[in-house]
Scaffold this motif. Structure first.
Motif, PDB file in Angstrom:
ATOM      1  N   VAL A   2       0.883  -1.214  -0.006  1.00 54.07           N
ATOM      2  CA  VAL A   2      -0.039  -0.097   0.184  1.00 54.07           C
ATOM      3  C   VAL A   2       0.767   1.048  -0.138  1.00 54.07           C
ATOM      4  N   VAL A   3       1.883   1.331   0.749  1.00 55.77           N
ATOM      5  CA  VAL A   3       2.798   2.420   0.777  1.00 55.77           C
ATOM      6  C   VAL A   3       3.461   2.520  -0.363  1.00 55.77           C
ATOM      7  N   LEU A   4       3.833   1.434  -0.944  1.00 55.54           N
ATOM      8  CA  LEU A   4       4.550   1.408  -2.304  1.00 55.54           C
ATOM      9  C   LEU A   4       3.830   2.432  -3.383  1.00 55.54           C
ATOM     10  N   PHE A   5       2.520   2.054  -3.539  1.00 56.25           N
ATOM     11  CA  PHE A   5       1.523   2.776  -4.382  1.00 56.25           C
ATOM     12  C   PHE A   5       1.322   4.142  -3.865  1.00 56.25           C
ATOM     13  N   LEU A   6       1.209   4.446  -2.612  1.00 58.38           N
ATOM     14  CA  LEU A   6       1.062   5.923  -2.295  1.00 58.38           C
ATOM     15  C   LEU A   6       2.274   6.730  -2.543  1.00 58.38           C
ATOM     16  N   SER A   7       3.418   6.042  -2.206  1.00 57.23           N
ATOM     17  CA  SER A   7       4.813   6.653  -2.555  1.00 57.23           C
ATOM     18  C   SER A   7       4.987   6.875  -3.993  1.00 57.23           C
ATOM     19  N   LEU A   8       4.643   5.928  -4.838  1.00 59.14           N
ATOM     20  CA  LEU A   8       4.941   5.815  -6.490  1.00 59.14           C
ATOM     21  C   LEU A   8       3.997   7.136  -6.909  1.00 59.14           C
ATOM     22  N   PHE A   9       2.940   7.469  -6.425  1.00 58.01           N
ATOM     23  CA  PHE A   9       2.331   8.776  -7.117  1.00 58.01           C
ATOM     24  C   PHE A   9       2.441   9.757  -6.210  1.00 58.01           C
ATOM     25  N   GLY A  10       3.499   9.743  -5.259  1.00 58.66           N
ATOM     26  CA  GLY A  10       3.806  10.992  -4.513  1.00 58.66           C
ATOM     27  C   GLY A  10       2.788  11.592  -3.336  1.00 58.66           C
ATOM     28  N   ILE A  11       1.857  10.475  -2.915  1.00 58.47           N
ATOM     29  CA  ILE A  11       0.934  10.755  -2.083  1.00 58.47           C
ATOM     30  C   ILE A  11       1.605  10.934  -0.715  1.00 58.47           C
ATOM     31  N   VAL A  12       2.254   9.857  -0.390  1.00 54.45           N
ATOM     32  CA  VAL A  12       2.993  10.027   1.165  1.00 54.45           C
ATOM     33  C   VAL A  12       4.621   9.974   0.716  1.00 54.45           C
ATOM     34  N   SER A  13       5.252  10.302   1.432  1.00 53.45           N
ATOM     35  CA  SER A  13       6.897  10.187   1.402  1.00 53.45           C
ATOM     36  C   SER A  13       7.491   9.576   2.537  1.00 53.45           C
ATOM     37  N   PRO A  14       8.627   8.960   2.537  1.00 54.71           N
ATOM     38  CA  PRO A  14       9.484   8.476   3.788  1.00 54.71           C
ATOM     39  C   PRO A  14       9.540   9.551   4.863  1.00 54.71           C
ATOM     40  N   ARG A  15       9.753  10.998   4.806  1.00 57.77           N
ATOM     41  CA  ARG A  15       9.754  11.708   5.510  1.00 57.77           C
ATOM     42  C   ARG A  15       8.544  11.731   6.173  1.00 57.77           C
ATOM     43  N   PHE A  16       7.186  11.860   5.580  1.00 58.97           N
ATOM     44  CA  PHE A  16       6.313  11.841   6.391  1.00 58.97           C
ATOM     45  C   PHE A  16       5.872  10.568   7.170  1.00 58.97           C
ATOM     46  N   LEU A  17       6.041   9.458   6.726  1.00 55.25           N
ATOM     47  CA  LEU A  17       6.031   8.105   7.236  1.00 55.25           C
ATOM     48  C   LEU A  17       6.906   8.108   8.668  1.00 55.25           C
TER      49      LEU A  17
END
Length: 268
Positions: free
Chosen positions: A190-205
């Motif tokens: 899930v995180v992969l897809f959200l990150s792939l489209f820029g919705i979440v970032s590692p910094r946010f997580l």
């Protein structure tokens, strides 16, 4: 919150404006992928129904073992003559979806692949293996430890009563626990897809890891069969590990990192 919404809108806009395909062509492509995935699920259902008795025996094993351990009758009951038939249809559909999941995931990957760089499209096999593997790992974790432990605790807590466990209620409980844990283990995907489209970032997580830990321990407290803290930590550890893995996944696939890698390759 508004930042996440803006990122989601930007991701949708970027997806709709991929070169070479109009919006209607994207919708047509989505329709084809959904139809193919649906046909795969139907085929999986019929295959699973051919083994419905064996599948149910596998599902029934935890409650049979727990009842026998507490010297209780091990035969389950039903109230309506159509209940066993409906139950077999239900479990066949669930198992059919699992059988078809590699093909369904392949269709999903083929739909999103135009938005990836050429060198990233080769990750289709690792993506499917990771998705199916994580789901099966979560389901096994539930079947091997969480569900038997919960049944043993609950039956031991009510020894003064005679159990009349109805097959549909038992099946619903089984599927809720096993499928729920399987889906929970899909967090990195899930995180992969959200990150792939820029919705979440590692910094946010990473910034919100304290809230993630709180939520993880709340979930662990709900599914833990015993009230002691040590057992709760045992259940929370895999979920916390998955969250940390998700941060690494987000770092690898976030658009800023992907663009940086692409620019580095072009500079060579």
């Amino acid at each position: 919150m508004s930042d996440i919404v803006d990122r989601a809108r930007a991701a949708v806009s970027e997806r709709a404006e991929l070169p070479g395909m109009s919006l209607m062509e994207h919708l047509e492509e989505l329709r084809r992928r959904i139809i193919r995935a649906g046909l795969a699920i139907i085929i999986g259902f019929f295959v699973a129904y051919g083994f419905h008795a064996q599948i149910y025996n596998f599902m029934q094993q935890p409650i049979t073992t727990a009842l026998a351990a507490h010297h209780m009758p091990t035969q389950l009951v039903y109230h309506n003559p159509i209940d066993p038939f409906n139950m077999y249809l239900k479990i066949s559909l669930m198992v059919g979806c699992i059988f078809a999941s590699p093909f369904v995931l392949f269709q999903l990957w083929m739909f999103i692949s135009p938005g990836l760089y050429a060198n990233e499209k080769k990750y289709v096999v690792p993506f499917m293996v990771a998705t199916v593997g994580l789901f099966l790992a979560g389901a096994y974790f539930g079947y091997r430890w969480v569900y038997p432990g919960s049944l043993d605790f609950l039956l031991g807590y009510s020894k003064e009563f005679k159990p009349l466990i109805e097959i549909n209620e038992y099946t619903s409980l089984f599927l809720t626990v096993i499928l729920g844990l399987g889906v929970t283990f899909e967090l990195p995907i899930v995180v992969l897809f959200l990150s792939l489209f820029g919705i979440v970032s590692p910094r946010f997580l990473w910034k919100n890891i304290r809230y993630a830990i709180l939520i993880i321990f709340i979930i662990a407290a709900i599914i833990t069969p015993t009230p002691d803290v040590l057992t709760m930590c045992v259940f929370a550890t895999p979920m916390l590990t998955l969250y940390l893995i998700s941060i690494g996944v987000s770092f690898m696939v976030h658009p800023t990192r992907r663009k940086a890698r692409a620019e580095k390759r072009n500079a060579k």
